[in-house]
Design an enzyme around this catalytic site. Structure first.
Site, short mmCIF file in Angstrom:
data_model
loop_
_atom_site.label_atom_id
_atom_site.label_comp_id
_atom_site.label_asym_id
_atom_site.label_seq_id
_atom_site.Cartn_x
_atom_site.Cartn_y
_atom_site.Cartn_z
N HIS A 261 49.80 -21.44 38.75
CA HIS A 261 50.96 -21.05 39.57
C HIS A 261 52.27 -21.22 38.80
O HIS A 261 53.27 -20.61 39.14
CB HIS A 261 50.97 -21.77 40.92
CG HIS A 261 51.40 -23.20 40.87
ND1 HIS A 261 50.59 -24.21 40.46
CD2 HIS A 261 52.58 -23.78 41.18
CE1 HIS A 261 51.24 -25.36 40.53
NE2 HIS A 261 52.46 -25.13 40.96
N ALA B 4 39.63 -20.43 53.59
CA ALA B 4 40.79 -19.99 54.38
C ALA B 4 41.31 -21.06 55.33
O ALA B 4 42.45 -20.99 55.76
CB ALA B 4 40.43 -18.74 55.16
N ASP C 208 45.07 -32.39 34.79
CA ASP C 208 45.72 -31.76 35.94
C ASP C 208 46.93 -30.92 35.52
O ASP C 208 47.18 -29.86 36.09
CB ASP C 208 46.16 -32.85 36.93
CG ASP C 208 46.64 -32.29 38.26
OD1 ASP C 208 46.01 -31.37 38.77
OD2 ASP C 208 47.67 -32.78 38.78
N ASP D 200 43.74 -26.52 52.78
CA ASP D 200 45.13 -26.88 52.56
C ASP D 200 45.88 -25.84 51.72
O ASP D 200 46.99 -25.43 52.05
CB ASP D 200 45.07 -28.22 51.79
CG ASP D 200 46.38 -28.91 51.81
OD1 ASP D 200 46.94 -29.04 52.90
OD2 ASP D 200 46.86 -29.29 50.72
N ARG E 192 33.81 -22.27 56.42
CA ARG E 192 32.68 -22.71 57.25
C ARG E 192 33.13 -23.09 58.65
O ARG E 192 32.33 -23.18 59.57
CB ARG E 192 32.00 -23.91 56.57
CG ARG E 192 31.19 -23.48 55.37
CD ARG E 192 30.63 -24.65 54.61
NE ARG E 192 31.69 -25.41 53.97
CZ ARG E 192 31.51 -26.18 52.90
NH1 ARG E 192 30.32 -26.28 52.34
NH2 ARG E 192 32.51 -26.84 52.37
N GLU F 94 57.49 -35.40 38.69
CA GLU F 94 57.28 -35.29 40.14
C GLU F 94 57.68 -36.59 40.82
O GLU F 94 57.45 -37.67 40.28
CB GLU F 94 55.81 -35.01 40.43
CG GLU F 94 55.36 -33.66 39.95
CD GLU F 94 53.97 -33.35 40.49
OE1 GLU F 94 53.91 -32.97 41.66
OE2 GLU F 94 53.00 -33.51 39.76
N HIS G 91 49.35 -25.98 32.99
CA HIS G 91 50.77 -25.68 33.15
C HIS G 91 51.60 -25.99 31.89
O HIS G 91 52.41 -25.18 31.46
CB HIS G 91 51.39 -26.48 34.30
CG HIS G 91 50.61 -26.42 35.58
ND1 HIS G 91 49.97 -25.29 36.02
CD2 HIS G 91 50.38 -27.35 36.54
CE1 HIS G 91 49.38 -25.53 37.19
NE2 HIS G 91 49.62 -26.78 37.51
C1 BG6 Z 1 49.25 -28.69 40.60
C2 BG6 Z 1 48.72 -30.07 40.35
O1 BG6 Z 1 48.59 -27.77 39.79
O2 BG6 Z 1 50.64 -28.66 40.31
C3 BG6 Z 1 49.46 -31.08 41.18
O3 BG6 Z 1 47.33 -30.11 40.66
C4 BG6 Z 1 50.94 -30.96 40.95
O4 BG6 Z 1 49.01 -32.40 40.91
C5 BG6 Z 1 51.40 -29.53 41.12
O5 BG6 Z 1 51.59 -31.79 41.89
C6 BG6 Z 1 52.85 -29.37 40.71
O6 BG6 Z 1 53.27 -28.09 41.07
P1 BG6 Z 1 54.79 -27.82 41.44
O7 BG6 Z 1 54.88 -26.34 41.58
O8 BG6 Z 1 55.06 -28.56 42.70
O9 BG6 Z 1 55.56 -28.37 40.28
#
Ligand code: BG6
Length: 509
Positions: free
Chosen positions: A199, A29, A256, A32, A62, A237, A261
């Protein structure tokens, strides 16, 4: 009537449900992820009335906070405007802090158990409990057995109150570690208690793929090799590795972004129509799709997969100069690849996927390019002179979609041009939920549709493990291509498409 460009919606269905009371326990919690994503998402749900009045949140870490100092820290981090302060203090009052001296010791879990029992007593019934592990994945091995030992994962006889656990990626480092992690989780939890979060599945445009394809008649009849020429998926990115070198040096871009994704987006675009919009029906189709992807020909890997790393450029440091990165690091920060799906629908259609850090700009989209018309009646234009129709699903930064068609321009008889019908979620009104808010809502509703199932993780590793092994053991087959920070990525990514007579269709092309 709904229109493509414009801001007029006529609702057909809105399943925004208000969850039942429950307790959400967030491990990590003070970290980041919790501060930047989870608590802001919970506050957004609260503002929308999507946290029910009886919902409680317990932060665990912790760090030496008290409930008071933890709330104060959140108030600073969320920086809510004065006009919303009253509602915000109501939100903060639902949050408690429970310190765990260590993640692998019993003591803190007893205290957590007592706090959870107090929530049940207050509610007058056992409440559903969701444990969100927003910690480094190495700690799953400590937290899950302790939760089980403290009997916090056990069902309550005679009650339907669930015990779910949410996990963040990475789900293993390779096939072997993913299998080991999976076996560990299944020792303590059944699959329907496990919520593996990606996500990207919480983003509106990504979910919209299924609605576009399966809530309309227009697209599905042409969604196959007869009419589609190629599909491109890009997640670009602008940011570099930031402060995550420790993790990133181990992971690299393929693990990653692609193992999760990118493959999730690909499966939404390419899977068959599920029998229902339900967790297992959707995930069964994704699994079938992943299993139909042709394995990479590792002896020719450089012709199928490009790996790159950014060097200094445009006033920015190169990857190897980033704090925490080895000066001779061979970790990839860019990957582009071509893959084929060996099933009837996608016979001969290349799928191009690319993702990289420190590219020109943040831009993520899925581009579906249709085949040219078979014959042109518009002499002197030949069929191949007519631009193909292009459907662009924009995931970031602006969520929306565009459909580019050939159309008549006002003017003389044969005045033709590409016309784009544009739709932008933001302009269409309504306050979008963040991806995390959407997925946290699904956690509260106990809906697993947008969470990744164990067999899908295994299929993703099966696809990429040979690539990772080849990079490690035979790097000469796919050498690391440099690209300057702030550029479009390595030229080899353009050559990859040129081999199959295509080119990347960037947002501005
Ligand atoms: C994360 C990765 O899952 O997704 C990051 O670990 C990446 O490295 C990020 O920057 C990108 O997510 P978004 O929503 O900003 O495109």
């Amino acid at each position: 009537m709904g229109v493509l460009s414009g801001n007029y919606w006529q609702d057909t269905l809105c399943t925004e449900q208000n969850p039942e009371p429950g307790v959400l326990v967030i491990f990590g919690a003070s970290g980041d992820l919790a501060r930047r994503k989870l608590f802001p998402a919970l506050w957004a749900l609260c503002r929308r009335g999507l946290l029910c009045a009886g919902a409680r949140i317990i932060g665990c870490a912790r760090h030496e906070y008290t409930t008071g100092s933890f709330r104060a820290e959140l108030a600073t981090a969320l920086n809510v405007p004065a006009a919303e302060q009253e509602a915000f203090s109501g939100f903060l009052n639902r949050i408690e802090y429970c310190r765990l001296p260590t993640y692998d010791g019993e003591a803190g879990y007893r205290e957590l158990g007592a706090a959870l029992d107090a929530c049940d007593r207050q509610a007058g019934a056992p409440l559903p409990r969701t444990f969100y592990l927003a910690t480094p994945s190495a700690l799953y091995r400590e937290i899950v057995p302790q939760l089980a030992a403290a009997r916090l994962l056990a069902a309550v006889p005679g009650s339907a109150a669930w015990r779910h656990v949410v996990f963040e990626k990475p789900f293993g480092y390779d096939t072997a570690s993913a299998e080991e992690l999976d076996a560990l989780l299944h020792r303590y939890l059944s699959e329907d208690q496990i919520y593996r979060i990606d996500h990207y599945l919480g983003k509106d445009t990504v979910q919209n793929i299924l609605l576009l394809r399966f809530a309309n008649l227009l697209f599905e009849p042409v969604w196959n090799f007869h009419y589609i020429d190629q599909v491109q998926i890009t997640v670009a990115e602008e940011l570099g590795v930031e402060s995550r070198a420790g993790y990133y040096e181990q992971a690299g871009l393929l693990r990653d972004m692609f193992q999760n994704h990118m493959l999730e987006m690909l499966s939404m675009v390419a899977m068959e129509c599920p029998a229902a919009f339900s967790a297992d029906a959707v995930r069964d189709e994704k699994l079938k799709l992943l299993r139909s992807i042709r394995p990479f020909d590792c002896d020719r890997l450089g012709h199928e997969v490009v790996r790159g790393q950014y060097t200094a450029g445009n006033g920015m440091a190169g990857y190897r100069q980033e704090p925490g990165v080895a000066p001779d690091s061979t970790t990839e920060t860019f990957v582009a690849l071509r893959l084929w799906i060996d099933n009837w629908r996608w016979h001969g259609v290349p799928f191009y996927l690319r993702s990289g850090k420190r590219l020109t700009r943040r831009e993520s989209e899925i581009v579906v390019v249709f085949k040219p018309v078979p014959h042109s009646i518009f002499a002197p234009l030949r069929a191949r002179d007519l631009q193909p129709d292009v459907l662009r699903l924009r995931v970031q930064p602006e969520e929306g979609m565009g459909l580019t068609l050939q159309a008549k321009k006002p003017g003389p008889k044969l005045c033709m041009g590409a016309l784009t019908l544009n739709y932008n979620y933001r302009e269409a009104g309504g306050e979008p939920l963040s991806a995390y808010a959407r997925l946290l809502l699904d956690c509260q509703l106990g809906d697993q549709t947008l969470f990744i199932r164990s067999d899908i993780i295994a299929a993703a590793w099966r696809l990429f493990q040979p690539v990772l092994d080849t990079w490690r053991d035979r790097p000469e087959l796919s050498s690391l291509q440099e690209y300057p920070a702030g550029s479009r990525g390595p030229a080899a990514a353009d050559r990859l498409l040129a081999e199959t007579h295509h080119a990347w269709l960037d947002g501005d092309s």
